[in-house]
Design an enzyme around this catalytic site. Structure first.
Site, PDB file in Angstrom:
ATOM      1  N   HIS A 118       0.902  -1.119  -0.010  1.00  0.00           N
ATOM      2  CA  HIS A 118      -0.009   0.007   0.031  1.00  0.00           C
ATOM      3  C   HIS A 118       1.007   1.409  -0.099  1.00  0.00           C
ATOM      4  O   HIS A 118       2.001   1.170   0.432  1.00  0.00           O
ATOM      5  CB  HIS A 118      -0.837   0.043   1.084  1.00  0.00           C
ATOM      6  N   ASP A 120       0.697   5.162   1.811  1.00  0.00           N
ATOM      7  CA  ASP A 120      -0.073   5.420   3.038  1.00  0.00           C
ATOM      8  C   ASP A 120      -1.314   6.401   2.850  1.00  0.00           C
ATOM      9  O   ASP A 120      -1.086   7.204   1.941  1.00  0.00           O
ATOM     10  CB  ASP A 120       0.869   6.166   3.979  1.00  0.00           C
ATOM     11  N   HIS A 268       4.550   0.334  -0.043  1.00  0.00           N
ATOM     12  CA  HIS A 268       5.293  -0.615   0.819  1.00  0.00           C
ATOM     13  C   HIS A 268       4.529  -1.660   1.311  1.00  0.00           C
ATOM     14  O   HIS A 268       3.345  -1.620   1.420  1.00  0.00           O
ATOM     15  CB  HIS A 268       5.995   0.311   1.928  1.00  0.00           C
ATOM     16  N   ARG A 285       5.579   6.170  13.801  1.00  0.00           N
ATOM     17  CA  ARG A 285       5.441   6.917  12.351  1.00  0.00           C
ATOM     18  C   ARG A 285       4.940   8.136  12.650  1.00  0.00           C
ATOM     19  O   ARG A 285       3.887   8.473  13.165  1.00  0.00           O
ATOM     20  CB  ARG A 285       4.615   6.047  11.464  1.00  0.00           C
TER      21      ARG A 285
HETATM   22  C1  SIN Z   1       3.702   1.014   7.497  1.00  0.00           C
HETATM   23  O1  SIN Z   1       2.726   0.618   6.666  1.00  0.00           O
HETATM   24  O2  SIN Z   1       3.777   2.191   7.578  1.00  0.00           O
HETATM   25  C2  SIN Z   1       4.428   0.211   8.470  1.00  0.00           C
HETATM   26  C3  SIN Z   1       5.301  -0.791   7.869  1.00  0.00           C
HETATM   27  C4  SIN Z   1       5.850  -1.736   9.109  1.00  0.00           C
HETATM   28  O3  SIN Z   1       5.228  -1.932   9.888  1.00  0.00           O
HETATM   29  O4  SIN Z   1       7.083  -2.123   8.594  1.00  0.00           O
END
Ligand code: SIN
Length: 318
Positions: A118, A120, A268, A285
């Site tokens: 996805h 974000d 990602h 994050r």
């Molecule tokens: C995310 O999707 O921002 C998290 C990625 C992760 O947990 O490595």
């Protein structure tokens, strides 16, 4: 030379950029992210971000406040997450913990190679321009994250397919993968903060003019104007394409690692192998306010439900 001058020289050290794969990912050395960066360092990091799409830093043991202050040197911060909230007392920080309930699904998802990939918050009309993820509790093995470069993915399509997708738009929303259902916590969060948006399938980068295949597999549900069968077949072709291994980089986390990615040109994949291991995993994050995507025809994205993701107040470093 006195201690302050030596410390300042170290602080001004050159930003060293070490690429990690052909198309995406670079490790950055020579900076201390607990300190305010110089204008030169900010410029060098921004240039590396545009070129390498995702940057990795090691041994940066930031507090929540330092994480927010580092992020604020690159843009305005959003609230932690527009749907799933933030850490108590830290409105700009979103907790990514192994055991968070709101984003877990139940049932037997139809797993395909692109499941979980996805970009974000593309359900919002202005998805964050960048995300900055900080590793705190990291399993000794497992739990890697992967990113893919959506610009090279666009470039590697055939010219006729590029011309076709250039004119298309799709609908993005939060929803569990096919076959699974959201937990009650997921359903409540999504109902309380509904976000649905129409974005172009090809996004023109506002800084570089590059075209990216803007097809966030986790959020993009259908292509406008196509029949359901056409839409599904085209999206599966594009999702399989954007997740080709040669467009990706895979990052092994350590405590103190930071990943900083351009959310306009990447997708990602969060790891799922951690659920087969007993180890804990905790990351935090921040996200930076993004603009409204624009397609090759100059048409901006449109909000179908929900509002813009705006800025939350930030704090400054000493
Ligand atoms: C995310 O999707 O921002 C998290 C990625 C992760 O947990 O490595």
């Amino acid at each position: 030379m006195n201690a302050a001058v030596i410390a300042n020289q170290a602080h001004e050290a050159e930003v060293k950029v070490s690429p990690l794969s052909a198309h995406i990912g670079a490790q950055i050395n020579g900076v201390d992210l607990t300190r305010r960066l110089s204008d030169t360092q900010v410029k060098a990091i921004r240039a590396a971000l545009l070129k390498w799409r995702v940057l990795f830093f090691r041994e940066q043991f930031l507090t929540h406040e330092q994480h927010v202050a580092f992020s604020a040197q690159f843009g305005e911060l959003t609230l932690g997450h527009p749907v799933f909230g933030h850490v108590d007392g830290h409105p700009q920080i979103y907790s990514i913990s192994k055991f968070r309930k709101a984003t877990r699904f139940e049932g037997q998802a139809l797993l395909r190679p692109w499941t979980g990939w996805h970009t974000d918050v593309t359900a919002a009309v202005n998805p964050p321009f960048a995300s900055i993820l900080r590793g705190v509790t990291i399993p000794p093995f497992g739990g890697d994250t992967q990113w893919t470069n959506l610009v090279i993915a666009y470039d590697k399509l055939s010219a006729p397919l590029r011309a076709f997708v250039d004119g298309l738009r799709g609908v993005h929303r939060f929803a569990p993968p096919q076959g699974a259902s959201g937990t009650d916590a997921f359903a409540k969060a999504v109902d309380d903060h509904t976000l649905v948006s129409e974005h172009p399938l090809v996004r023109v980068h506002p800084e570089t003019g590059e075209r990216a295949l803007y097809v966030s597999p986790g959020f993009l549900k259908s292509v406008i104007g196509l029949t359901p069968r056409e839409s599904q077949a085209l999206l599966e072709l594009l999702w399989e394409h954007v997740t080709r291994p040669e467009f990706t980089v895979r990052f092994k986390w350590e405590p103190g690692s930071i990943a900083f990615w351009d959310n306009r040109t990447t997708a990602h994949l969060a790891p799922t192998d951690i659920f087969d291991l007993d180890f804990d995993r905790q990351l935090y994050r921040t996200t930076l306010v993004g603009d409204v995507p624009v397609g090759p025809d100059g048409k901006p994205s449109v909000s179908i439900e929900g509002s813009h993701v705006g800025a939350a107040a930030a704090v400054a470093l000493n």
